[in-house]
Design a protein around this motif. Structure first.
Motif, short mmCIF file in Angstrom:
data_model
loop_
_atom_site.label_atom_id
_atom_site.label_comp_id
_atom_site.label_asym_id
_atom_site.label_seq_id
_atom_site.Cartn_x
_atom_site.Cartn_y
_atom_site.Cartn_z
N ASN A 76 -23.60 9.71 12.79
CA ASN A 76 -22.89 8.92 13.79
C ASN A 76 -23.84 8.72 14.95
OD1 ASN A 76 -20.40 8.54 12.53
ND2 ASN A 76 -19.50 10.38 13.43
N ILE A 77 -23.84 7.52 15.51
CA ILE A 77 -24.66 7.23 16.67
C ILE A 77 -23.79 6.61 17.76
CG2 ILE A 77 -26.84 7.03 15.42
CD1 ILE A 77 -26.54 3.99 15.47
N ALA A 78 -24.24 6.75 19.00
CA ALA A 78 -23.50 6.20 20.13
C ALA A 78 -24.47 5.87 21.25
CB ALA A 78 -22.46 7.20 20.63
N GLN A 79 -24.03 4.95 22.10
CA GLN A 79 -24.81 4.56 23.26
C GLN A 79 -23.88 4.49 24.46
OE1 GLN A 79 -26.27 0.57 23.13
NE2 GLN A 79 -27.76 0.91 24.74
N GLY A 80 -24.36 4.94 25.59
CA GLY A 80 -23.60 4.87 26.82
C GLY A 80 -24.55 4.81 28.00
N TRP A 81 -23.99 4.84 29.20
CA TRP A 81 -24.80 4.74 30.41
C TRP A 81 -24.39 5.81 31.41
CZ3 TRP A 81 -23.58 0.89 27.21
CH2 TRP A 81 -24.61 0.04 26.83
N GLY A 82 -25.22 6.01 32.40
CA GLY A 82 -24.91 6.94 33.47
C GLY A 82 -24.90 8.37 32.99
N THR A 83 -23.75 9.00 33.08
CA THR A 83 -23.64 10.41 32.70
C THR A 83 -22.97 10.57 31.34
OG1 THR A 83 -21.52 10.62 33.83
CG2 THR A 83 -23.51 11.19 35.10
N PHE A 84 -23.04 9.56 30.49
CA PHE A 84 -22.43 9.58 29.16
C PHE A 84 -22.71 10.92 28.48
CE2 PHE A 84 -22.65 7.94 24.62
CZ PHE A 84 -21.28 7.77 24.48
N THR A 85 -21.63 11.63 28.14
CA THR A 85 -21.76 13.00 27.65
C THR A 85 -21.48 13.12 26.16
OG1 THR A 85 -19.44 13.58 28.03
CG2 THR A 85 -20.97 13.89 29.89
N ALA A 86 -21.84 14.28 25.63
CA ALA A 86 -21.54 14.61 24.24
C ALA A 86 -20.05 14.51 23.99
CB ALA A 86 -22.05 16.01 23.92
N LEU A 87 -19.26 15.01 24.91
CA LEU A 87 -17.80 14.96 24.75
C LEU A 87 -17.29 13.53 24.67
CD1 LEU A 87 -16.76 17.77 27.27
CD2 LEU A 87 -16.94 17.92 24.77
N GLU A 88 -17.86 12.65 25.48
CA GLU A 88 -17.44 11.24 25.46
C GLU A 88 -17.84 10.56 24.16
OE1 GLU A 88 -17.48 10.01 30.14
OE2 GLU A 88 -19.42 10.39 29.18
N ALA A 89 -19.03 10.88 23.64
CA ALA A 89 -19.47 10.28 22.38
C ALA A 89 -18.56 10.71 21.24
CB ALA A 89 -20.91 10.68 22.07
N VAL A 90 -18.28 12.01 21.14
CA VAL A 90 -17.42 12.48 20.05
C VAL A 90 -16.01 11.92 20.22
CG1 VAL A 90 -16.47 14.51 18.87
CG2 VAL A 90 -18.84 14.54 19.70
N LYS A 91 -15.52 11.84 21.45
CA LYS A 91 -14.20 11.25 21.68
C LYS A 91 -14.16 9.80 21.22
CE LYS A 91 -10.74 10.29 25.27
NZ LYS A 91 -10.31 9.06 24.63
N MET A 92 -15.24 9.07 21.47
CA MET A 92 -15.31 7.68 21.05
C MET A 92 -15.18 7.58 19.52
SD MET A 92 -18.24 4.98 22.29
CE MET A 92 -19.55 5.69 21.31
N TRP A 93 -15.86 8.47 18.80
CA TRP A 93 -15.77 8.47 17.34
C TRP A 93 -14.38 8.88 16.87
CZ3 TRP A 93 -20.74 11.84 17.45
CH2 TRP A 93 -21.85 11.03 17.75
N VAL A 94 -13.85 9.93 17.49
CA VAL A 94 -12.53 10.44 17.08
C VAL A 94 -11.42 9.44 17.43
CG1 VAL A 94 -10.85 12.30 17.48
CG2 VAL A 94 -13.27 12.85 17.12
N ASP A 95 -11.59 8.68 18.48
CA ASP A 95 -10.59 7.68 18.86
C ASP A 95 -10.38 6.62 17.78
OD1 ASP A 95 -9.93 8.93 21.22
OD2 ASP A 95 -11.01 7.53 22.51
N GLU A 96 -11.30 6.52 16.83
CA GLU A 96 -11.12 5.60 15.70
C GLU A 96 -10.03 6.07 14.74
OE1 GLU A 96 -14.86 5.01 13.77
OE2 GLU A 96 -15.75 3.97 15.49
N LYS A 97 -9.52 7.26 14.96
CA LYS A 97 -8.45 7.80 14.11
C LYS A 97 -7.28 6.82 14.00
CE LYS A 97 -5.33 11.77 13.75
NZ LYS A 97 -5.02 13.09 14.32
N GLN A 98 -7.01 6.11 15.08
CA GLN A 98 -5.90 5.17 15.09
C GLN A 98 -6.05 4.07 14.04
OE1 GLN A 98 -5.80 2.63 18.65
NE2 GLN A 98 -7.93 3.23 19.04
N TYR A 99 -7.25 3.82 13.58
CA TYR A 99 -7.48 2.77 12.58
C TYR A 99 -7.51 3.29 11.15
CZ TYR A 99 -8.83 0.33 16.81
OH TYR A 99 -8.84 -0.22 18.07
N TYR A 100 -7.47 4.62 11.00
CA TYR A 100 -7.49 5.18 9.65
C TYR A 100 -6.07 5.22 9.10
CZ TYR A 100 -7.96 8.23 5.66
OH TYR A 100 -7.90 8.74 4.39
#
Length: 159
Positions: free
Chosen positions: A78-102
Motif C-alpha cells: 500500500n502506498i500513500a501521499q500527503g503533505w505537511g505533518t501527514f502521519t502513519a496513522l493518517e495513511a493507515v486510516k485512509m486505507w482502512v476508510d475504504e472498508k465502506q466500499y468492500y
C-alpha cells in the motif's frame, strides 16, 4: 529577559509539535493501526518485520519525487501521499476508510476502491514493514507498507 522567555516558549512548542509528529510515525503506529483494523474483522495481528521495513525504506527513498507508483516487488504493498505533518496513522486510516466500499456478500468493491483496505485485513498476511519519507519538493510525504505474504488474490476473500 522577556525575549528569552518567549524564545524558550516557542522552542518548547516547536519541540512538542515535532515530538507529536514523530510519535505518530513509529513502527508501532503503523503496526497498531493495522492490527486495530484486523481485530475488527477477527483476523490475527501482524508482526513487524525488519526485512520488509528495509525493503519499504529503500523503495520510499526512490519515491522522494512523491510519484504514487508501486514498487512491483515481491510483497503486497500500500502506498500513500500527503503533505505537511501527514502521519502513519493518517495513511493507515485512509486505507482502512475504504472498508465502506468492500461488499462482503459479493466479495467485491462497490462504489469505490477497497483494495488498500483488503490488503490491510488480508487473513493470510503475517508480517509488515513500512516507511515514511519527506519528498524533495512541495513538502510532500510518501509512505509505503509492504505485506508478507501478500494479499488481494482474485476470487479469494480477505477474511
Amino acid at each position: 529577559m522577556g525575549f528569552g522567555k518567549y524564545f524558550l516558549a516557542i522552542c518548547f512548542i516547536g519541540f512538542t509539535l515535532i515530538q507529536a509528529s514523530l510519535a505518530q510515525n513509529s513502527y508501532r503506529d503503523f503496526l497498531n493501526a493495522h492490527n486495530a483494523a484486523r481485530a475488527e474483522v477477527g483476523v490475527a495481528p501482524l508482526t513487524w518485520n525488519h526485512t520488509l521495513q528495509v525493503y519499504a525504506k529503500n523503495y520510499a527513498n526512490k519515491r522522494r519525487d512523491c510519484n504514487l507508483e508501486h514498487s512491483n516487488g515481491p510483497y503486497g504493498e500500500n502506498i500513500a501521499q500527503g503533505w505537511g505533518t501527514f502521519t502513519a496513522l493518517e495513511a493507515v486510516k485512509m486505507w482502512v476508510d475504504e472498508k465502506q466500499y468492500y461488499d462482503r456478500e459479493s466479495n467485491s468493491c462497490k462504489g469505490g476502491g477497497c483494495m488498500h483496505y483488503t490488503q490491510v485485513v488480508w487473513r493470510d498476511t503475517k508480517r509488515i514493514g513500512c516507511a515514511r519519507v519527506r519528498c524533495k519538493k512541495d513538502g510532500g510525504i510518501f509512505m509505503t507498507c509492504n505485506y508478507d505474504p501478500s494479499g488481494n488474490y482474485y476470487g479469494e476473500r480477505p477474511f
